[in-house]
Enzyme design. Structure first.
Site, PDB file in Angstrom:
ATOM      1  CD  GLN A 149      -7.746  -4.845  -4.624  1.00 21.55           C
ATOM      2  OE1 GLN A 149      -7.462  -4.927  -3.431  1.00 21.55           O
ATOM      3  NE2 GLN A 149      -8.762  -5.492  -5.142  1.00 21.55           N
ATOM      4  CG  HIS A 196      -6.059  -3.833   1.114  1.00 15.97           C
ATOM      5  ND1 HIS A 196      -5.313  -3.017   0.298  1.00 15.97           N
ATOM      6  CD2 HIS A 196      -6.911  -4.502   0.284  1.00 15.97           C
ATOM      7  CE1 HIS A 196      -5.697  -3.177  -0.957  1.00 15.97           C
ATOM      8  NE2 HIS A 196      -6.672  -4.077  -0.983  1.00 15.97           N
ATOM      9  CB  CYS A 198      -3.118  -0.416   5.351  1.00 24.38           C
ATOM     10  SG  CYS A 198      -4.108  -0.564   3.862  1.00 24.38           S
ATOM     11  CB  CYS A 236      -0.898  -0.030   1.238  1.00 21.93           C
ATOM     12  SG  CYS A 236      -1.661   1.534   1.647  1.00 21.93           S
ATOM     13  CD  GLU A 237      -0.152   5.196  -4.050  1.00 29.23           C
ATOM     14  OE1 GLU A 237      -0.917   6.163  -4.184  1.00 29.23           O
ATOM     15  OE2 GLU A 237       0.495   4.710  -4.998  1.00 29.23           O
ATOM     16  CG  HIS A 238      -2.557   5.525   0.782  1.00 24.33           C
ATOM     17  ND1 HIS A 238      -3.615   4.794   0.287  1.00 24.33           N
ATOM     18  CD2 HIS A 238      -2.376   6.550  -0.078  1.00 24.33           C
ATOM     19  CE1 HIS A 238      -4.053   5.359  -0.816  1.00 24.33           C
ATOM     20  NE2 HIS A 238      -3.327   6.433  -1.060  1.00 24.33           N
ATOM     21  CG  HIS A 239      -1.275   3.119   5.731  1.00 25.12           C
ATOM     22  ND1 HIS A 239      -2.401   2.935   4.953  1.00 25.12           N
ATOM     23  CD2 HIS A 239      -1.560   4.139   6.570  1.00 25.12           C
ATOM     24  CE1 HIS A 239      -3.327   3.794   5.327  1.00 25.12           C
ATOM     25  NE2 HIS A 239      -2.851   4.536   6.302  1.00 25.12           N
TER      26      HIS A 239
END
Length: 166
Positions: free
Chosen positions: A99, A127, A129, A58-61
């Protein structure tokens, strides 16, 4: 309170760097080259490869999400090797990712480089995250991307989704 020189932590920074390099190796895959090898087979029915496993981040976390991708396409004059489709999943999965984008990138690459009559991609993932932080709930996310006749013709779309197991 930790001792960074203790046995279990001393090489952790090197291991983390090596792991991140491995988990983002998809940036080094040339998708055009990957899909450039095809076989002159006059096959005009749907080709589907189901449940190709992947692990992405995940690019956010920067936490992993894992799942399976199902890819289908209707060839237009030639077919691509089965392993190339699995490698295509790795090319986009092994990146900092969401995704929804990953699903579209796989389908867009097939459309651009194979020029099929139609193609479809369904990605199903869990996920970490979501389940390990924040809401702390498990849930499976399903995304899809359809092109050509798989998007335009209801019967073709239904056949793909049935073969994909949906």
């Amino acid at each position: 309170g930790e001792d960074p020189t203790r046995d279990g932590l001393r090489d952790t920074p090197k291991r983390v760097c090596k792991a991140l390099k491995e988990m983002t190796a998809g940036y080094n895959i040339d998708v055009e080259k990957l899909l450039s090898v095809s076989f002159d087979v006059a096959y005009d029915e749907m080709v589907v490869v189901r449940n190709v496993p992947f692990s992405s981040m995940c690019e956010h976390h920067m936490l992993p999400f894992t799942g399976v991708a199902t890819i289908g396409y209707i060839p237009n004059k030639s077919v691509v090797g089965l392993s190339k489709l699995a490698r295509l999943v790795d090319a986009y999965g092994q990146r900092l990712q969401v995704q929804e984008r990953m699903t579209m990138q796989i389908a867009d690459a097939i459309e651009k480089h194979l020029k099929p009559l139609g193609c479809g991609v369904v990605v199903k993932a869990n996920h970490s995250c979501m389940c390990n932080r924040g809401i702390k709930k498990h849930g499976e996310m399903i995304t899809s991307s359809l092109h050509g006749v798989m998007r335009k013709k209801e019967t073709v779309r239904a056949e793909f989704l049935a073969l994909a197991g949906y």
